[in-house]
Scaffold this active site. Sequence first.
Site, PDB file in Angstrom:
ATOM      1  N   LYS A  95       1.664   5.913   0.231  1.00 14.20           N
ATOM      2  CA  LYS A  95       3.123   5.816   0.348  1.00 14.20           C
ATOM      3  C   LYS A  95       3.784   5.265  -0.910  1.00 14.20           C
ATOM      4  CE  LYS A  95       4.030   5.832   5.266  1.00 14.20           C
ATOM      5  NZ  LYS A  95       2.717   5.772   5.934  1.00 14.20           N
ATOM      6  N   GLU A 130      14.154   3.121   7.112  1.00 12.21           N
ATOM      7  CA  GLU A 130      13.621   2.648   8.371  1.00 12.21           C
ATOM      8  C   GLU A 130      12.125   2.447   8.181  1.00 12.21           C
ATOM      9  OE1 GLU A 130      14.256   5.762   7.671  1.00 12.21           O
ATOM     10  OE2 GLU A 130      12.247   6.617   7.926  1.00 12.21           O
ATOM     11  N   SER A 190      -5.993   8.597   2.879  1.00 16.69           N
ATOM     12  CA  SER A 190      -4.601   8.224   2.582  1.00 16.69           C
ATOM     13  C   SER A 190      -4.360   6.723   2.530  1.00 16.69           C
ATOM     14  CB  SER A 190      -3.661   8.868   3.602  1.00 16.69           C
ATOM     15  OG  SER A 190      -4.037   8.528   4.924  1.00 16.69           O
TER      16      SER A 190
HETATM   17  C1  LIG Z   1       2.264   6.686   6.914  1.00 16.58           C
HETATM   18  C2  LIG Z   1       0.840   7.050   6.756  1.00 16.58           C
HETATM   19  C3  LIG Z   1       0.361   8.362   7.047  1.00 16.58           C
HETATM   20  C4  LIG Z   1       1.230   9.434   7.641  1.00 16.58           C
HETATM   21  O1  LIG Z   1       2.234   9.911   6.808  1.00 16.58           O
HETATM   22  P1  LIG Z   1       2.205  11.337   6.111  1.00 16.58           P
HETATM   23  O2  LIG Z   1       3.596  11.490   5.623  1.00 16.58           O
HETATM   24  O3  LIG Z   1       1.822  12.359   7.122  1.00 16.58           O
HETATM   25  O4  LIG Z   1       1.210  11.264   5.014  1.00 16.58           O
HETATM   26  C5  LIG Z   1      -0.966   8.653   6.810  1.00 16.58           C
HETATM   27  N1  LIG Z   1      -1.819   7.711   6.330  1.00 16.58           N
HETATM   28  C6  LIG Z   1      -1.418   6.462   6.051  1.00 16.58           C
HETATM   29  C7  LIG Z   1      -2.411   5.489   5.543  1.00 16.58           C
HETATM   30  C8  LIG Z   1      -0.074   6.087   6.253  1.00 16.58           C
HETATM   31  O5  LIG Z   1       0.317   4.836   5.977  1.00 16.58           O
END
Ligand SMILES: *Cc1c(COP(=O)(O)O)cnc(C)c1O
Length: 401
Positions: free
Chosen positions: A95, A117, A384
């Site tokens: 993010k 938000e 992610s």
């Molecule tokens: C917020 C989040 C997601 C989901 O968001 P996407 O916009 O679909 O990438 C996925 N993995 C993590 C670690 C997150 O914090």
Amino acid sequence: MSTTDFLPMPDNSGFFGEYGGQQLPPELKEIMDGINDAYLEIKDTDAFKNELADLMTHFVGRPSPVYHAKNLTKKCGGAQIYLKREDLNHTGAHKINHCLGEALLAKHMGKTKVLAETGAGQHGVALASACSLVGIQCEIHMGEVDIEKEHPNVIRMKILGADVIPVSRGTRTLKDAVDSAFEAYLQDPVNSLYAIGSVVGPHPFPMMVRDFQSIVGIEARAQFMTMENALPDYLIACVGGGSNAMGLFTAFLEDGKVQMIGVEPSGKGLDTPDHAATMSKGSPGVIHGFSCYLLQDNEGEPLPVYSIASGLDYPGVGPQHCYLKDIERVQYETATDKECLDAFMDLSREEGIIPALESAHAVAYAMKLAATLDKDQRILINLSGRGDKDIDFVAERLNLE
Ligand SMILES: *Cc1c(COP(=O)(O)O)cnc(C)c1O
């Protein structure tokens, strides 16, 4: 290609095929068009590009490594599994890539405040971090229910200097926080910028957030070529709004042989109401100013959705994903809560890497797929985020204490 090159999609009105656009009253459209114009003007200037690139390196810690998960590969007994380590970024997830872009854009546009938000607080913390770095005020709207549940992230945001605004309307969760933040933004759109947390919302946000995230795939493609002298056969990423998936996929879209899979949460099962599998179970609709596949009732109202991973429980999905599904460039699959928890433990025990529960959905599907493939095939997972935020929940669920 640089981080912020304008990729061919969407069209000038913000449509990816029939999805996206600006489903808004004219006065709001005008505000969004203003953001689009400013973005297109600023994004290719040397001042903006150099500042963003420098911060990506020295603040975020990019490039994040691509890691060959040999133990997990062996356990699955099939294709080679690799991880793009977005969990190693400063603040612990992908993010920060778009939050930094949005905060910097706000500064270059001469704004004094960024608003957003947050649900579980991950977007809020990443944005608050980016804003303190860039030197811009940050206001985060958060439902009272979430504030109670996500205490550490609330404190983090406050330590970072953000104003956390409790939202007491409706169900006091994410959807109400979106409404509250958007109303606050509309009171002063001249001096503030709304920073959306994924590739969703009205144009230009799905494009902008994708452009900021595309560094993930640009790096991964080059890293993979250096390591393996080949491209991956499969890319796998979890999909909530879809930003980490678009981040990985974008640089590979023209590589016809690279198969791409987005993984959504099937929660307690696709035959129950407790999932957030928008692509499998949704139908075209409108939410938060754009059109997309949507989990909706007969009146077109978004349904309450559920996932064990709070970052994935959104009833809509980014418009480019909807387009990529329809043209069959990306395949969308699901993983259940149980598969997610198993993958969470497997990655932790096999590789010494604790994944976010969101990312564990991608790991779960990849492990299943790997077992069906040959050893000379390669799967690249977008990891992610890291799972530190999830350990108490997992400990309770799995009786680890
Ligand atoms: C917020 C989040 C997601 C989901 O968001 P996407 O916009 O679909 O990438 C996925 N993995 C993590 C670690 C997150 O914090």
